[in-house]
Design a protein around this motif. Structure first.
Motif, PDB file in Angstrom:
ATOM      1  N   PRO A   1       0.819  -1.222   0.000  1.00 50.47           N
ATOM      2  CA  PRO A   1       0.000   0.000   0.000  1.00 50.47           C
ATOM      3  C   PRO A   1       0.850   1.269   0.000  1.00 50.47           C
ATOM      4  O   PRO A   1       2.010   1.270   0.435  1.00 50.47           O
ATOM      5  N   ILE A   2       0.251   2.318  -0.513  1.00 50.10           N
ATOM      6  CA  ILE A   2       0.783   3.690  -0.515  1.00 50.10           C
ATOM      7  C   ILE A   2       1.860   3.909  -1.578  1.00 50.10           C
ATOM      8  O   ILE A   2       1.908   4.952  -2.221  1.00 50.10           O
ATOM      9  N   LEU A   3       2.723   2.928  -1.808  1.00 49.00           N
ATOM     10  CA  LEU A   3       3.794   3.134  -2.785  1.00 49.00           C
ATOM     11  C   LEU A   3       3.213   3.460  -4.152  1.00 49.00           C
ATOM     12  O   LEU A   3       2.168   2.941  -4.543  1.00 49.00           O
ATOM     13  N   GLY A   4       3.913   4.322  -4.901  1.00 48.77           N
ATOM     14  CA  GLY A   4       3.417   4.697  -6.213  1.00 48.77           C
ATOM     15  C   GLY A   4       4.506   5.215  -7.122  1.00 48.77           C
ATOM     16  O   GLY A   4       5.699   4.877  -6.968  1.00 48.77           O
ATOM     17  N   THR A   5       4.134   6.044  -8.073  1.00 48.26           N
ATOM     18  CA  THR A   5       5.009   6.552  -9.127  1.00 48.26           C
ATOM     19  C   THR A   5       6.340   7.052  -8.576  1.00 48.26           C
ATOM     20  O   THR A   5       6.372   7.826  -7.612  1.00 48.26           O
ATOM     21  N   GLY A   6       7.415   6.591  -9.208  1.00 44.12           N
ATOM     22  CA  GLY A   6       8.751   7.061  -8.852  1.00 44.12           C
ATOM     23  C   GLY A   6       9.439   6.248  -7.778  1.00 44.12           C
ATOM     24  O   GLY A   6      10.621   6.491  -7.488  1.00 44.12           O
ATOM     25  N   THR A   7       8.734   5.289  -7.162  1.00 42.66           N
ATOM     26  CA  THR A   7       9.349   4.469  -6.120  1.00 42.66           C
ATOM     27  C   THR A   7      10.489   3.636  -6.708  1.00 42.66           C
ATOM     28  O   THR A   7      10.323   2.954  -7.716  1.00 42.66           O
ATOM     29  N   LEU A   8      11.643   3.696  -6.084  1.00 41.84           N
ATOM     30  CA  LEU A   8      12.778   2.859  -6.473  1.00 41.84           C
ATOM     31  C   LEU A   8      12.638   1.498  -5.802  1.00 41.84           C
ATOM     32  O   LEU A   8      12.250   1.414  -4.639  1.00 41.84           O
TER      33      LEU A   8
END
Length: 731
Positions: free
Chosen positions: A181-188
């Motif tokens: 959850p929460i992770l999104g665009t641009g996460t490495l």
């Protein structure tokens, strides 16, 4: 203190804390144990943890069970649901959404098609996908690692700690998945994998990553899920109606990193290339731009031919949306985009596919099959359905998601032959004792079949340098199913001839005529590619003999010879203006040369050749069929003169005639198929091209003759080192 029946076994707790638990989804998160609902969470650095439902209802405090951050507690809920934790320590507090309170994202139909090897939308299922799931926004990660003991997704979001987000093992397929959850665009992110021997491998980039970090960093990036807004519908619709065998195809081969550089030496971005490269290629009259591989690769001097991220447009020039804008701009300008595609082999960089789950997974374990001696790379195991699915899906991904017009498949010969670049004893014969790689053959047939079936109007091109039969014949007739094949023999023979002093050419006349013997055995592209102008081979101009004037005249005559010859055309960047030095990938082309008349003249010639090729049906409608070609003069060895007709049904014929000596030929008699006026459409000796400006005053007249094989004849002036295109002009 007496241990409650719902409390976890200490061995399970230790396994989670040490990153060795075999089934974290059966233990972490919300679990029903002996009629009780229990929450278990591993949150390093936390000293206190409180649990909440998504609507904010507090479920109570969890109790620490291990000093590393394992917490557990009984809660009152009536069903399985997503959970949020509020963690605290002396430094503050933060929220953690529990990945282990979510169900699987992949379904039984995914398992079925993945298991069967027939899943054609793996790029929508594997890798990282930002989404809404069970009422919350986050990212779903999935990766194939069937022999791993544990797979975790790691990144800055969990301090690259593989104990924090271990994934669910879908045992039937070897796929591991988790929704965070929460992770999104641009996460490495990367994957931490524990191999079958219990050893933690170097962190692996995502094989299905659709975006990557800029080298030298190697992490994968969660891409923006916003769909790109394409405006090329008209182009795509028209493309689907094309028969490319009978359509002009003039290809400008480009290495994006060195076509042009910024004043500070940096790369142009995809957007800048859309503004500069696209209109340049369109103005030059090309029909397609072919890009050296733009899949993510760690090493610039590999030119992209050693890719580690097959699904990610390289970050050197921008993000995936920027690459889509580049393709869209090309289509709006009427240009197609061809990608060089590398399914033959892959590099052994630690973050890549090599020994991905601690075993030879994508490659053959036997180095006689799985190691490429020429390139120090690993060879895909085409006998494994998951590997074939990975590659087939990759081809379809570029065609679908980026509207790519065609794929030029690199190093096909190395795939077809088990003994390619190997000595006796260094290769393993096939089941029949032969040297044909039967599994690679089936892979190529499958990828070609699916590409043509699912994406009408696209095409597949083979870089294949041997006499393997039927490369560009349909699969149902026993062929490999490519649309076209690079004609390496034409390139080798004709360049060898052109590099000779004109006085010697009469002894090697066959080098220029032999190509016509087999010109229609395949659907050919005639390539003057990057491979001919690197590694000390010099530029095309440098290959030509004579003084400066003769070198340019030779090159212009050669270009027109090629444009008049049956087959599609391909020219590497810089050669259109006669780049003097061989190509260097670390710097821009020498654009300043266009200030010199001879170089600008060569550029003008290529533009005019492209225009004539596109405008005159005789030059393109029967590129791949013998009824479009007929020799007129093929045996004038002494004068190094060649002449032939290009024809198409219902079109005016075109006579192509080349004089490959510096001696002008006045009153040279040429048999003609029709009486009347023939317009000089191309004369490579024209002053406009910085030639000596001699010729036939724009036209010749063919007169009727009796008792000859041909019904007419014309007397031509053949300028020195020149090629003429003469088009019949009906009354």
């Amino acid at each position: 203190m007496t241990k409650e029946i719902w409390q976890a076994d200490t061995r399970d707790v230790d396994a989670i804390v040490n990153g060795r638990h075999s089934n974290p989804f059966a233990f972490l998160g919300l679990q029903e144990v002996a009629g009780n609902w229990v929450l278990r969470a591993f949150i390093p650095h936390a000293e206190m943890v409180t649990a909440f439902t998504l609507d904010g209802t507090e479920l109570g405090h969890l109790f620490p069970r291990h000093p590393s951050g394992f917490f557990e507690g009984k809660v009152t809920v009536d069903r399985r649901q997503p959970i949020r934790y509020r963690a605290k320590n002396a430094g503050g507090e933060w929220d953690v959404y529990d990945p282990y309170s979510f169900g699987p994202v992949l379904g039984p139909m995914d398992d079925y098609y993945i298991g069967e090897g027939s899943h054609l939308r793996l790029f929508d299922k594997l890798g990282a996908h930002e989404m809404e799931f069970e009422g919350i926004h986050g990212t779903h990660f999935a990766v194939w690692a069937p022999n791993a003991q544990r797979v975790s997704v790691v990144g800055p979001f969990n301090e690259w700690d593989g104990r924090r987000n271990p994934m669910r093992n879908r045992f039937e397929t070897g796929i591991w998945e988790v929704f965070v959850p929460i992770l999104g665009t641009g996460t490495l992110y990367k994957f931490e994998i524990v191999g079958p021997d219990g050893v933690v491998l170097p962190l692996k980039a995502d094989p299905f990553a659709r975006q990557s970090e800029l080298r030298p960093r190697t992490a994968s990036v969660v891409p923006d899920p916003t769909p790109f807004t394409w405006t090329d519908a008209k182009y795509i619709e028209e493309r689907a109606t094309r028969d490319w065998r009978r359509t002009p195809m003039s290809i400008y081969e480009v290495h994006l990193g060195s076509w042009r550089r910024r004043p500070d030496g940096g790369f142009l971005t995809y957007d800048q290339l859309a503004e500069q490269l696209v209109p340049y290629a369109a103005d030059m009259g090309y029909t397609h731009i072919e890009l050296l591989p733009i899949s993510e690769h760690p090493f610039d001097p590999s030119w992209g031919y050693q890719p580690t991220g097959l699904y990610a447009p390289t970050a050197r020039f921008g993000d995936p949306a920027a690459f889509a804008r580049f393709v869209n701009a090309a289509h709006e300008a009427g240009l197609g985009i061809i990608l060089d595609w590398v399914p033959a082999h892959f590099p052994t960089d630690a973050h890549g596919l090599a020994h991905f789950d601690g075993t030879a997974l994508y490659e053959h374990a036997d180095p006689r099959q799985g190691y490429h001696p020429d390139w120090n790379t690993a060879i895909y195991n085409f006998g494994r359905k998951e590997v074939v699915s990975f590659l087939v899906n990759n081809a379809l991904y570029w065609l679908e998601k980026f509207h790519i017009d065609g794929l030029r498949v690199d190093a096909v010969a190395s795939m077809l032959y088990l003994d390619y670049s190997r000595k006796p004893g260094q290769w393993v014969p096939n089941q029949h004792g032969g040297n044909e790689n039967l599994e690679a053959v089936e892979f190529l047939r499958r990828v070609n079949t699916e590409a043509y079936r699912l994406h009408p109007g696209t095409f597949m091109i083979a870089e294949e340098s041997t006499a393997w039969p039927g490369v560009s014949q349909p699969v149902h007739t026993g062929g490999l199913g490519f649309g076209f094949k690079w004609n390496m023999g034409f390139m080798n023979d004709t360049l060898r001839f052109m590099s000779r002093e004109p006085v010697h050419r009469k002894f090697h006349h066959n080098d220029m005529t032999f190509g016509a013997v087999y010109a229609f055995s395949e659907n050919f592209v005639l390539p003057l590619s990057h491979d001919e102008v690197v590694h000390g081979k010099g530029s095309l101009l440098e290959k030509m003999p004579g003084d400066d004037w003769q070198q340019f005249a030779n090159l212009r005559a050669y270009y027109a010879f090629m444009w008049g010859h049956p087959g599609k055309k391909l020219l590497f960047m810089g050669q259109e203006f006669a780049q003097r030095e061989e190509w260097a990938d670390g710097k821009s082309l020498d654009w300043y040369l266009l200030e010199a008349g001879m170089h600008e003249g060569t550029r003008r010639l290529i533009a005019d050749l492209n225009l004539a090729y596109r405008q005159l049906p005789a030059l393109h409608e029967r590129d791949c069929e013998p009824d479009g070609f007929e020799w007129v003069i093929g045996n004038d060895h002494a004068n190094s003169v060649l002449a032939w007709l290009r024809k198409a049904p219902g079109a005016d014929p075109v006579l192509v005639i080349s004089n490959f000596t510096p001696v002008p030929r006045n009153g040279y008699k040429v048999p003609m198929p029709l009486v009347g006026k023939w317009i000089e459409r191309i004369n490579t000796d024209a002053g406009w091209y910085s030639g000596s400006n001699t010729g036939n005053q724009g036209a010749v007249e063919a007169y009727a003759v009796e008792g000859r094989h041909w019904p007419a004849e014309a007397e031509l002036y053949l300028p020195p080192l020149s090629t003429l295109f003469l088009k019949f002009e009906p009354e």
